[in-house]
Design a protein around this motif. Sequence first.
Motif, PDB file in Angstrom:
ATOM      1  N   PHE A  58       0.836  -1.192   0.000  1.00  0.00           N
ATOM      2  CA  PHE A  58       0.000   0.000   0.000  1.00  0.00           C
ATOM      3  C   PHE A  58       0.880   1.255   0.000  1.00  0.00           C
ATOM      4  CE2 PHE A  58      -2.768  -3.259   1.546  1.00  0.00           C
ATOM      5  CZ  PHE A  58      -4.069  -2.877   1.220  1.00  0.00           C
ATOM      6  N   ASP A  59       0.513   2.183  -0.860  1.00  0.00           N
ATOM      7  CA  ASP A  59       1.128   3.509  -0.899  1.00  0.00           C
ATOM      8  C   ASP A  59      -0.034   4.494  -0.927  1.00  0.00           C
ATOM      9  OD1 ASP A  59       2.395   5.910  -1.441  1.00  0.00           O
ATOM     10  OD2 ASP A  59       3.740   5.070  -2.960  1.00  0.00           O
ATOM     11  N   VAL A  60      -0.310   5.119   0.224  1.00  0.00           N
ATOM     12  CA  VAL A  60      -1.533   5.909   0.387  1.00  0.00           C
ATOM     13  C   VAL A  60      -1.184   7.349   0.762  1.00  0.00           C
ATOM     14  CG1 VAL A  60      -3.718   6.111   1.625  1.00  0.00           C
ATOM     15  CG2 VAL A  60      -2.769   3.841   1.131  1.00  0.00           C
ATOM     16  N   THR A  61      -1.699   8.286  -0.015  1.00  0.00           N
ATOM     17  CA  THR A  61      -1.538   9.710   0.275  1.00  0.00           C
ATOM     18  C   THR A  61      -2.902  10.299   0.605  1.00  0.00           C
ATOM     19  OG1 THR A  61       0.371   9.900  -1.188  1.00  0.00           O
ATOM     20  CG2 THR A  61      -0.744  11.943  -0.573  1.00  0.00           C
ATOM     21  N   SER A  69      -2.009   2.685   9.123  1.00  0.00           N
ATOM     22  CA  SER A  69      -1.171   1.533   8.789  1.00  0.00           C
ATOM     23  C   SER A  69       0.151   2.014   8.196  1.00  0.00           C
ATOM     24  CB  SER A  69      -1.880   0.652   7.757  1.00  0.00           C
ATOM     25  OG  SER A  69      -3.091   0.136   8.236  1.00  0.00           O
ATOM     26  N   GLY A  70       1.185   1.226   8.396  1.00  0.00           N
ATOM     27  CA  GLY A  70       2.435   1.457   7.696  1.00  0.00           C
ATOM     28  C   GLY A  70       3.318   2.529   8.298  1.00  0.00           C
ATOM     29  N   VAL A  71       4.259   2.988   7.481  1.00  0.00           N
ATOM     30  CA  VAL A  71       5.284   3.946   7.897  1.00  0.00           C
ATOM     31  C   VAL A  71       4.969   5.306   7.290  1.00  0.00           C
ATOM     32  CG1 VAL A  71       7.740   4.504   7.859  1.00  0.00           C
ATOM     33  CG2 VAL A  71       7.005   2.106   8.040  1.00  0.00           C
ATOM     34  N   LEU A  72       4.890   6.319   8.126  1.00  0.00           N
ATOM     35  CA  LEU A  72       4.683   7.686   7.655  1.00  0.00           C
ATOM     36  C   LEU A  72       5.941   8.146   6.923  1.00  0.00           C
ATOM     37  CD1 LEU A  72       3.025  10.313   7.592  1.00  0.00           C
ATOM     38  CD2 LEU A  72       3.973  10.862   9.850  1.00  0.00           C
ATOM     39  N   GLN A  73       5.758   8.580   5.663  1.00  0.00           N
ATOM     40  CA  GLN A  73       6.900   8.924   4.811  1.00  0.00           C
ATOM     41  C   GLN A  73       7.379  10.363   4.999  1.00  0.00           C
ATOM     42  OE1 GLN A  73       8.263   6.314   2.609  1.00  0.00           O
ATOM     43  NE2 GLN A  73       7.000   5.350   4.198  1.00  0.00           N
ATOM     44  N   ASN A  74       6.529  11.243   5.520  1.00  0.00           N
ATOM     45  CA  ASN A  74       6.894  12.659   5.612  1.00  0.00           C
ATOM     46  C   ASN A  74       6.563  13.253   6.981  1.00  0.00           C
ATOM     47  OD1 ASN A  74       4.148  12.307   5.056  1.00  0.00           O
ATOM     48  ND2 ASN A  74       3.973  14.280   4.021  1.00  0.00           N
ATOM     49  N   PRO A  75       7.119  12.702   8.059  1.00  0.00           N
ATOM     50  CA  PRO A  75       6.754  13.164   9.405  1.00  0.00           C
ATOM     51  C   PRO A  75       7.117  14.622   9.674  1.00  0.00           C
ATOM     52  CG  PRO A  75       8.673  11.726   9.486  1.00  0.00           C
ATOM     53  CD  PRO A  75       8.125  11.624   8.110  1.00  0.00           C
ATOM     54  N   THR A  76       8.087  15.169   8.967  1.00  0.00           N
ATOM     55  CA  THR A  76       8.480  16.559   9.208  1.00  0.00           C
ATOM     56  C   THR A  76       7.558  17.557   8.523  1.00  0.00           C
ATOM     57  OG1 THR A  76       9.994  16.557   7.313  1.00  0.00           O
ATOM     58  CG2 THR A  76      10.901  15.888   9.461  1.00  0.00           C
ATOM     59  N   ALA A 125      -2.732  19.532   4.461  1.00  0.00           N
ATOM     60  CA  ALA A 125      -1.472  18.804   4.549  1.00  0.00           C
ATOM     61  C   ALA A 125      -1.644  17.456   3.865  1.00  0.00           C
ATOM     62  CB  ALA A 125      -1.063  18.614   6.001  1.00  0.00           C
ATOM     63  N   SER A 126      -0.564  16.947   3.344  1.00  0.00           N
ATOM     64  CA  SER A 126      -0.591  15.643   2.671  1.00  0.00           C
ATOM     65  C   SER A 126       0.175  14.635   3.510  1.00  0.00           C
ATOM     66  CB  SER A 126       0.028  15.745   1.274  1.00  0.00           C
ATOM     67  OG  SER A 126      -0.720  16.636   0.469  1.00  0.00           O
ATOM     68  N   TRP A 127      -0.518  13.568   3.910  1.00  0.00           N
ATOM     69  CA  TRP A 127       0.067  12.496   4.700  1.00  0.00           C
ATOM     70  C   TRP A 127       0.291  11.291   3.783  1.00  0.00           C
ATOM     71  CZ3 TRP A 127       0.268  12.541  10.308  1.00  0.00           C
ATOM     72  CH2 TRP A 127      -0.208  13.735  10.876  1.00  0.00           C
ATOM     73  N   ARG A 128       1.515  10.803   3.753  1.00  0.00           N
ATOM     74  CA  ARG A 128       1.810   9.648   2.903  1.00  0.00           C
ATOM     75  C   ARG A 128       2.318   8.486   3.754  1.00  0.00           C
ATOM     76  NH1 ARG A 128       6.087   9.146  -2.221  1.00  0.00           N
ATOM     77  NH2 ARG A 128       5.234   7.167  -3.021  1.00  0.00           N
ATOM     78  N   PHE A 129       1.641   7.338   3.606  1.00  0.00           N
ATOM     79  CA  PHE A 129       2.000   6.128   4.340  1.00  0.00           C
ATOM     80  C   PHE A 129       2.294   4.992   3.358  1.00  0.00           C
ATOM     81  CE2 PHE A 129      -0.738   8.560   7.143  1.00  0.00           C
ATOM     82  CZ  PHE A 129      -0.115   8.460   8.385  1.00  0.00           C
TER      83      PHE A 129
END
Length: 620
Positions: free
Chosen positions: A214-217, A229-236, A254-258
């Motif tokens: 899964f690649d979810v934005t 679920s998963g790892v947050l790609q842009n925590p900063t 804001a855009s959250w990508r996991f």
Amino acid sequence: MKYFALLLCMALSSMVFGQRKGYWQQDVKYTMDIDVNEKDFQYNGAMTLVYGNNSGQSLSKVYFHLYFNAFQPGSMMDHRLTSISDPDARMVKNIGTKEKPVLESRISKLTPDQIGYQKISSIKVNGTPATFKVDGTILEVNLPQAIADGSKTTFQLEWQAQVPEQIRRSGRNSKEGVALSMTQWYPKMAHFDEFGWHLDEYVGREFIAPFGDFDVTIHINKDYVLGASGVLQNPTEVKGYVSNTKVKAKKNKASWRFKANNIHDFAWGADPKFVVDSTTTNAGVKLYIVYLPSSSEVVSNWKQALGFAKEFFDLTSRRFGAYPWPTYTIVQGGDGGMEYGTVTLVTGGRNLKSLVNVIFHEAAHSWYQHLFGINETVDEWFDEGFTSYIEELGMHELFEKKGAIPTNPVMVPYRAYYRLALSGKEEPMSLLADYYNTNYAYSNQAYNKGAVLVEQLGYIIGKENLEKTFLKFYEVWKFKHPTPNDFKRVAEEVSGINLKWYFNLFINTTRKIDYAIGDISNQTIQIQNKSDLAMPLDILVEYKDGSKELFYIPLREMRGVKPSEGYDIYKGIQRTVLTDWFWTKPTYSFQVNKEIAKAWIDPTQRLADIEHGDNIKEAQ
């Protein structure tokens, strides 16, 4: 790179051990872009799905689940609430009195702006528009060209959705004030396996889906904090995960990508008041809690629960196989507790014990459901019962800190099973999850009798063999879709004991276990089987001189003998293995060499005997 190497090692390990001959499974890869209108509780979704067909046949149709469609008046879920005698209290409203309740489905009263829906705008298959139809919560897609065996096909879907009122699992504005509990929220590819397509309408039970990536934005108001679920790609770039972050927003969003690999469900929760805390397990797994700090007591409970969660992941990784993903996130939301890929949503306004208990249960599902993709619509006890077993071990060892595991650490499920067995409401545990006549029977079968099956299996094959079975099963079946028979076969291979009779009778029937000590005279003990489910027996005999001896009577169908067990109650006691007992014979007698003071069937209380009063008897 480290995570990829771990997955590669696991894949190679599975290849060495192998699955059942001819085993195959489909695979999926989701890429989603979600634009949320939090004011109207709606969102637009765009998804690219790469689907791998490994079935050995071509497919001219595929199916997706549209779970939000269940939250509409007239749905099957709505009607189920009025046809079952004990509907889920969260999903109904009492319009009568306390003395004379009249229960009404909450779904039946939803207005157009409160219902849930997923409206498909378009579907393309390898760039070509496809025809489709929606029937309840199932989307059927006719393919422009069949998907050949061994090939991959790319689907592109666009849809609009509305998040329903919080009624079951998913929803908006939970009772605790969480804005969005986003579970079963996207068009999810239906599961296809050796049994065919699994196209269960959503009426309240649980799920099955293929493993994939899964690649979810998610684009949402910049003030919101997400757990997913998963790892947050842009925590900063988003709120809550890095101190003093300057949120990167575009048009106030804001855009959250996991990203997550090798899971079969993706869920998330969101609220502007969420706070985030984290810790790391001994194995390096990052654990997050995402919750509402509604009071100092709630904050204290969540922080303590995070510490218990760390200990739990360390314990379960030792006992049931290493947790294979880099993160696990516990999000406040939903209506109770529900497991998803590397995340759970739980209600958080609980006392500490309740919060830890629900976290232990849902986290245990990381093994029995999400590491082993069990078909919960068919074998609900296989995931819920095994999970309840692990939860009970965790509560005993970690929260209650009672030290060494007692002879039976899951007595609470045993007692619940006895009440069910004597209630007249028990149904076979092999019944499809949606089809139980009562929620009482479903919950006690799935959670409690399922846990009994596990602990009693240890009684049959030996405690040490059960522990070895769990670890061998992990090596063989991680990231696959095992059936109960696959677990049985591993247990048979580990123990050398035939288990067909046990799994068949305990799962497919409502037969009960009931043994009794009969006559004790002239150094002879008689045992009676008063029921129609035969079992091996441990019988502890205490002699009048104060010495003790353990007698073991195997069942002929076992074609083997369990090893001696290291329980304190048997420490220093001689064990004698007797001739096997036939299930066709209701009585069994054996002689001893000393005067008998007392005989006791199964002092460990792992035998699920519905009447323990006659399991112990003193000689006259």
